[in-house]
Design a protein around this motif. Structure first.
Motif, PDB file in Angstrom:
ATOM      1  N   LYS A 125       0.750  -1.185   0.000  1.00 53.97           N
ATOM      2  CA  LYS A 125      -0.028   0.050  -0.109  1.00 53.97           C
ATOM      3  C   LYS A 125       0.841   1.182   0.095  1.00 53.97           C
ATOM      4  O   LYS A 125       0.439   2.268  -0.680  1.00 53.97           O
ATOM      5  N   ALA A 126       1.908   1.215   0.742  1.00 52.14           N
ATOM      6  CA  ALA A 126       3.060   2.269   0.697  1.00 52.14           C
ATOM      7  C   ALA A 126       3.507   2.465  -0.916  1.00 52.14           C
ATOM      8  O   ALA A 126       3.603   3.515  -1.223  1.00 52.14           O
ATOM      9  N   LEU A 127       3.932   1.424  -1.364  1.00 50.96           N
ATOM     10  CA  LEU A 127       4.412   1.477  -2.786  1.00 50.96           C
ATOM     11  C   LEU A 127       3.412   2.056  -3.810  1.00 50.96           C
ATOM     12  O   LEU A 127       3.784   2.803  -4.600  1.00 50.96           O
ATOM     13  N   GLY A 128       2.037   1.593  -3.582  1.00 53.84           N
ATOM     14  CA  GLY A 128       0.938   2.029  -4.205  1.00 53.84           C
ATOM     15  C   GLY A 128       0.773   3.773  -4.198  1.00 53.84           C
ATOM     16  O   GLY A 128       0.714   4.296  -5.030  1.00 53.84           O
ATOM     17  N   LYS A 129       1.119   4.149  -3.049  1.00 52.97           N
ATOM     18  CA  LYS A 129       0.832   5.565  -2.428  1.00 52.97           C
ATOM     19  C   LYS A 129       2.071   6.453  -3.326  1.00 52.97           C
ATOM     20  O   LYS A 129       2.011   7.404  -4.015  1.00 52.97           O
ATOM     21  N   LEU A 130       3.366   5.693  -3.233  1.00 55.36           N
ATOM     22  CA  LEU A 130       4.501   6.215  -3.935  1.00 55.36           C
ATOM     23  C   LEU A 130       4.185   6.380  -5.332  1.00 55.36           C
ATOM     24  O   LEU A 130       4.820   7.447  -5.865  1.00 55.36           O
ATOM     25  N   HIS A 131       3.705   5.511  -5.899  1.00 59.76           N
ATOM     26  CA  HIS A 131       3.390   5.437  -7.512  1.00 59.76           C
ATOM     27  C   HIS A 131       2.297   6.461  -7.498  1.00 59.76           C
ATOM     28  O   HIS A 131       2.459   7.398  -8.463  1.00 59.76           O
ATOM     29  N   ASP A 132       1.322   6.701  -6.810  1.00 62.96           N
ATOM     30  CA  ASP A 132       0.307   7.812  -6.889  1.00 62.96           C
ATOM     31  C   ASP A 132       0.770   9.404  -6.877  1.00 62.96           C
ATOM     32  O   ASP A 132       0.492  10.162  -7.818  1.00 62.96           O
ATOM     33  N   ASP A 133       1.643   9.475  -5.921  1.00 57.16           N
ATOM     34  CA  ASP A 133       2.453  10.485  -5.758  1.00 57.16           C
ATOM     35  C   ASP A 133       3.685  10.861  -6.603  1.00 57.16           C
ATOM     36  O   ASP A 133       3.852  12.280  -6.948  1.00 57.16           O
ATOM     37  N   THR A 134       4.228   9.964  -7.013  1.00 56.51           N
ATOM     38  CA  THR A 134       5.577  10.234  -8.030  1.00 56.51           C
ATOM     39  C   THR A 134       5.579   9.533  -9.406  1.00 56.51           C
ATOM     40  O   THR A 134       6.351  10.211 -10.032  1.00 56.51           O
ATOM     41  N   GLY A 135       4.818   8.775  -9.489  1.00 60.99           N
ATOM     42  CA  GLY A 135       4.761   8.015 -10.711  1.00 60.99           C
ATOM     43  C   GLY A 135       5.626   6.772 -10.695  1.00 60.99           C
ATOM     44  O   GLY A 135       5.877   6.046 -11.837  1.00 60.99           O
ATOM     45  N   GLN A 136       6.691   6.773  -9.436  1.00 58.87           N
ATOM     46  CA  GLN A 136       7.484   5.577  -9.584  1.00 58.87           C
ATOM     47  C   GLN A 136       6.787   4.201  -9.535  1.00 58.87           C
ATOM     48  O   GLN A 136       5.856   4.093  -8.820  1.00 58.87           O
TER      49      GLN A 136
END
Length: 204
Positions: free
Chosen positions: A73-84
């Motif tokens: 879920k943290a990785l999903g948020k990282l993607h949402d925030d940064t596109g990574q």
């Protein structure tokens, strides 16, 4: 596969690139722990490639917060925030999905499992995700809640480039036959043999 090279190259008309990039069905089964852990390790690699990840846990309680769930879920948020990386969806029983395993008869459980599998099939048909983890999915086949032939047929005919990893004990022969990769976790030693219970950071 010495040095990453297959021992046999089939005469299937595919180029090396086509064969290398074909979508895989993997099954992690057996009595020992580590089936889900290995699947989530694969999902981490998929996330790093920017693939869409869909995790579906069919048996674990909604109240049980596993470490992988928090991490993804943290990785999903990282993607949402940064596109990574890639987008992540994590679904498990009791969190609004109609296939939650609740109090009721075996017929109720089977009906919920069938509805959940129907949703997975819809996502496969729509090519919603690039990488699926169907965690502890094999139990639904073991308990007779789903028909193995239907599951194998849907997975075999899935369109596009969708990888699927199924975990759980008692994977039926039909699923093992259809899979491209099958790993069986067998026990050599386990801390529980010496009376030690599961511990934080290892089991969850």
């Amino acid at each position: 596969m010495p040095q990453g090279k297959p021992a046999v190259v089939p005469k299937d008309g595919l180029t090396t690139r086509q064969r290398r990039n074909r979508p895989l069905l993997a099954v992690h089964t057996g009595e020992m722990k580590g089936k889900s852990t290995a699947a989530f390790g694969m999902a981490l690699r998929a996330w790093n490639q920017g693939w869409s990840i869909g995790v579906f846990q069919f048996v674990k309680s909604a109240k049980w917060r596993v470490g992988e769930e928090a991490a993804f879920k943290a990785l999903g948020k990282l993607h949402d925030d940064t596109g990574q990386g890639g987008p992540v969806e994590w679904h498990k029983m009791g969190e609004g999905w109609s296939w939650s395993r609740k109090q009721g008869s075996e017929e109720d459980h089977a009906a919920n499992a069938q509805e959940g599998w129907a949703e997975i099939k819809r996502r496969l048909a729509a090519e919603t995700h690039d990488f699926y983890v169907l965690d502890e999915f094999s139990y639904l086949l073991k308990w007779g809640w789903l028909e193995a032939d239907d599951v194998v047929s849907a997975l075999a005919s899935r369109p596009g480039h969708q990888h699927v990893v199924i975990t759980g004990r008692y994977a039926p022969p039909e699923l093992i036959e259809a899979a491209d990769l099958v790993a069986e976790m067998t026990k050599v030693k386990h801390p529980m043999d010496a009376g030690q219970k599961g511990q934080r950071g290892i089991e969850w």
